[in-house]
Design an enzyme around this catalytic site. Structure first.
Site, PDB file in Angstrom:
ATOM      1  N   ASP A  13      82.539  24.310  35.281  1.00  0.00           N
ATOM      2  CA  ASP A  13      82.067  23.921  33.944  1.00  0.00           C
ATOM      3  C   ASP A  13      81.431  25.134  33.250  1.00  0.00           C
ATOM      4  O   ASP A  13      81.191  26.158  33.887  1.00  0.00           O
ATOM      5  CB  ASP A  13      81.072  22.750  34.016  1.00  0.00           C
ATOM      6  CG  ASP A  13      79.973  22.990  35.021  1.00  0.00           C
ATOM      7  OD1 ASP A  13      79.546  24.157  35.180  1.00  0.00           O
ATOM      8  OD2 ASP A  13      79.513  22.016  35.649  1.00  0.00           O
ATOM      9  N   ASP A  27      78.317  26.442  30.823  1.00  0.00           N
ATOM     10  CA  ASP A  27      76.996  26.136  30.265  1.00  0.00           C
ATOM     11  C   ASP A  27      76.632  27.191  29.231  1.00  0.00           C
ATOM     12  O   ASP A  27      76.774  28.387  29.474  1.00  0.00           O
ATOM     13  CB  ASP A  27      75.939  26.124  31.377  1.00  0.00           C
ATOM     14  CG  ASP A  27      76.230  25.053  32.409  1.00  0.00           C
ATOM     15  OD1 ASP A  27      76.585  23.932  32.006  1.00  0.00           O
ATOM     16  OD2 ASP A  27      76.137  25.332  33.609  1.00  0.00           O
ATOM     17  N   ASP A  42      67.129  29.480  38.865  1.00  0.00           N
ATOM     18  CA  ASP A  42      66.847  29.430  40.297  1.00  0.00           C
ATOM     19  C   ASP A  42      67.161  30.725  41.060  1.00  0.00           C
ATOM     20  O   ASP A  42      66.289  31.297  41.706  1.00  0.00           O
ATOM     21  CB  ASP A  42      67.533  28.214  40.957  1.00  0.00           C
ATOM     22  CG  ASP A  42      68.983  28.028  40.550  1.00  0.00           C
ATOM     23  OD1 ASP A  42      69.533  28.890  39.850  1.00  0.00           O
ATOM     24  OD2 ASP A  42      69.585  26.999  40.955  1.00  0.00           O
TER      25      ASP A  42
HETATM   26  P1  ATP Z   1      78.054  24.850  39.584  1.00  0.00           P
HETATM   27  O1  ATP Z   1      78.144  24.270  38.190  1.00  0.00           O
HETATM   28  O2  ATP Z   1      79.158  25.735  39.952  1.00  0.00           O
HETATM   29  O3  ATP Z   1      77.759  23.831  40.580  1.00  0.00           O
HETATM   30  P2  ATP Z   1      75.738  26.106  38.476  1.00  0.00           P
HETATM   31  O4  ATP Z   1      74.893  27.261  38.935  1.00  0.00           O
HETATM   32  O5  ATP Z   1      76.405  26.273  37.160  1.00  0.00           O
HETATM   33  O6  ATP Z   1      76.769  25.810  39.613  1.00  0.00           O
HETATM   34  P3  ATP Z   1      74.476  23.853  37.290  1.00  0.00           P
HETATM   35  O7  ATP Z   1      73.840  22.703  37.963  1.00  0.00           O
HETATM   36  O8  ATP Z   1      75.630  23.647  36.408  1.00  0.00           O
HETATM   37  O9  ATP Z   1      74.847  24.845  38.473  1.00  0.00           O
HETATM   38  O10 ATP Z   1      73.312  24.617  36.520  1.00  0.00           O
HETATM   39  C1  ATP Z   1      73.556  25.591  35.535  1.00  0.00           C
HETATM   40  C2  ATP Z   1      72.492  26.665  35.601  1.00  0.00           C
HETATM   41  O11 ATP Z   1      71.207  26.081  35.351  1.00  0.00           O
HETATM   42  C3  ATP Z   1      72.331  27.347  36.956  1.00  0.00           C
HETATM   43  O12 ATP Z   1      73.227  28.403  37.135  1.00  0.00           O
HETATM   44  C4  ATP Z   1      70.893  27.820  36.907  1.00  0.00           C
HETATM   45  O13 ATP Z   1      70.780  28.989  36.148  1.00  0.00           O
HETATM   46  C5  ATP Z   1      70.205  26.696  36.168  1.00  0.00           C
HETATM   47  N1  ATP Z   1      69.678  25.675  37.092  1.00  0.00           N
HETATM   48  C6  ATP Z   1      70.295  24.550  37.520  1.00  0.00           C
HETATM   49  N2  ATP Z   1      69.508  23.843  38.328  1.00  0.00           N
HETATM   50  C7  ATP Z   1      68.354  24.528  38.432  1.00  0.00           C
HETATM   51  C8  ATP Z   1      67.129  24.303  39.123  1.00  0.00           C
HETATM   52  N3  ATP Z   1      66.954  23.228  39.877  1.00  0.00           N
HETATM   53  N4  ATP Z   1      66.144  25.228  38.965  1.00  0.00           N
HETATM   54  C9  ATP Z   1      66.312  26.309  38.179  1.00  0.00           C
HETATM   55  N5  ATP Z   1      67.446  26.580  37.522  1.00  0.00           N
HETATM   56  C10 ATP Z   1      68.451  25.706  37.626  1.00  0.00           C
HETATM   57 MG    MG Z   2      77.492  24.727  36.105  1.00  0.00          MG
END
Ligand code: ATP
Ligand code: MG
Length: 484
Positions: free
Chosen positions: A76, A78, A168
């Site tokens: 996805d 963001d 994170d």
């Molecule tokens: P994927 O979508 O591939 O599972 P992602 O890193 O994009 O991995 P998301 O849950 O879509 O995960 O979150 C998008 C972004 O938001 C992360 O890359 C991170 O920068 C931030 N993020 C998400 N969850 C947290 C958290 N619990 N604490 C701090 N930052 C977070």
């Molecule tokens: Mg993501």
């Protein structure tokens, strides 16, 4: 892809080596990185341009930038911006405001959703242990923490530097700027990608305290990317794992699906257990695995690993998977154990199975919620394991029509592959599904021919006559038969 990254990281090495953290951000121009506009979702690019045109800053951030640099297709996209959620909502008619813990906007293009959030600063900590929650206000927005220090709401807006710091892991704080196609690295994420390291931003203990789910995310990325947890990121996990008990079961349910249902379930399962996190997600399953309980017809660890392998293989070959199937696998050994216990107490097999399923599901929902639309098919899959051996008469034809037949059959194959001896039942059903009607009848006849108590039609026991007490036989004694 990592090789493409090397040159830019080499250029930046002197900055990374410097103790002066204020040299961030490192800005990597288009010519020095592998992320091209062509690889991005056209809808995400549209959102970036529209926000820019309306006078706001906008970047791609998080998994999409990280995964592209590593050479994985992101799942996805963001977007992060200095526009507030309300302002974003006004710009896009195809959008809606969502979330309470984190307010954000979903911009919808057919089936694709681009998530747009506003730069955030970290929620200010307040010393207020007596209250269940503490609330603080900054820049007109709000944040709140539970008594355990967990951030409940985090809607304190900030600038891009603050936004990077509250993310994170370092590799999740990389920002792609569509204005000049550059990447902005605020926390050393590029170097960590190069070294295949997962490094939490800031103090690990504090960051896990604020949001214990970050421990699960660390393991998820380790399983997904094959990266190592950097020492300080790994160190407090075992000791702090218990904080997961304070996370709402619905959020943990979603996390479990991402952890174990994304194609790297086996590695992730092993790591979750190694770091002492699995027991907070599946307490019954972990206790059972620890106890070493096994039976001739079930080896819990081999079965769970086989089930995860099945899910991983399906995802890697582009097939769909059902979350209820994964949950049915993870809880089956516990159901089998409870089933045995209830039967030992004298309960007949079918009610014992239902009772076992109720008990296991009741215990599980205290840790991770399981919506009813998942628990019903889970029960059906378990139930089917006792129906699939009974194929005589019309039963096999009826079972084939059952909406959960395919899942029940796949589950049966996993049991066989994990070492459960079922007398060729999987092969029989394979042949039955694909056979002509004549072949199907023949297959059933072959079972009938060697019918036994388990599989064949129930035989009536000869009537037992009561010892004559001189009276003639009454109607009631004549009708006393048992087909058990
Ligand atoms: P994927 O979508 O591939 O599972 P992602 O890193 O994009 O991995 P998301 O849950 O879509 O995960 O979150 C998008 C972004 O938001 C992360 O890359 C991170 O920068 C931030 N993020 C998400 N969850 C947290 C958290 N619990 N604490 C701090 N930052 C977070
Ligand atoms: Mg993501």
């Amino acid at each position: 892809m990592l090789t493409g990254l090397k040159s830019l990281v080499r250029k930046a090495t002197s900055l990374f080596a410097s103790p002066q953290a204020q040299t961030y951000p490192i800005i990597i121009p288009r010519s020095d990185h592998s992320l091209s506009r062509q690889n991005l979702s056209p809808n995400a690019v549209k959102v970036l341009y529209r926000l820019n045109k309306a006078g706001y800053d906008a970047y791609l951030v998080g998994g999409c930038v990280r995964d592209h640099l590593i050479g994985i297709d992101p799942k996805d996209f963001d977007v992060v911006t200095n526009a507030t959620p309300e302002e974003v909502h006004t710009i896009f008619s195809n959008s809606r405001l969502i979330g309470r813990r984190f307010k954000l906007v979903h911009v919808t293009f057919g089936r694709e959703i681009i998530e747009v959030s506003t730069f955030r600063a970290s929620a200010a900590q307040e010393d207020n242990d007596d209250e269940n929650t503490s609330t603080t206000s900054l820049k007109g927005k709000d944040s709140a923490r539970s008594a355990h220090g967990i951030v409940l709401r985090d809607n304190v807006y900030g600038n891009i530097e603050e936004d990077a710091e509250r993310r994170d892991f370092t590799f999740n704080a990389l920002y792609y700027n569509v204005k000049d196609f550059s990447i902005h690295d605020y926390c050393g994420g590029l170097k960590d990608i190069e070294n295949k390291q997962i490094r939490i931003i800031g103090d690990a203990r504090q960051r896990y305290q604020e949001d214990p789910v970050r421990m699960l995310r660390a393991i998820r990325f380790a399983g997904k990317l094959g990266f190592e947890l950097e020492a300080k990121t790994a160190a407090p996990i075992k000791e702090m794992a218990h904080l997961l008990d304070h996370i709402p079961p619905a959020r943990l349910f979603e996390e479990v699906l991402k952890l174990l249902g994304s194609g790297n379930g086996i590695e992730t399962f092993v790591l979750l257990r190694q770091y002492g996190l699995f027991r907070y997600l599946f307490p019954d399953a972990e206790a059972l695995l620890q106890s070493g309980w096994k039976r001739d017809d079930i080896n819990p660890e081999a079965f769970i690993l086989q089930g995860l392998k099945n899910t991983d293989d399906r995802i890697q070959s582009g097939k769909t998977t059902a979350p209820y199937f994964l949950y049915a696998v993870l809880l089956w050994p516990s159901v089998a154990l409870r089933h045995e216990e209830f039967q030992a107490q004298g309960m007949p097999a079918t009610p014992a199975l239902h009772q076992a399923a109720n008990m296991v599901l009741d215990n599980q929902v205290a840790s991770t919620a399981i919506p009813r639309r998942f628990s019903t098919p889970m029960r059906e899959i378990w139930d089917m394991q006792f129906r699939l051996p009974k194929r005589y008469g019309k039963r096999a034809f009826l079972l084939l029509e059952h909406p959960r037949f395919r899942a029940g059959f796949d589950f049966l194959l996993i049991r066989e592959l994990s070492g459960t001896k079922l007398d060729g039942l999987g092969d029989w059903w394979e042949a039955f599904q694909h056979g002509s009607e004549n072949q199907q009848r023949e297959l059933i006849k072959n079972i009938d021919a060697r019918s036994n108590d388990k599989e064949g039609p129930k035989k009536r026991r000869p009537r037992r006559r009561r010892k004559s007490n001189g009276n003639s036989t009454s109607a009631s004694t004549l009708s006393e038969t048992s087909d058990e």
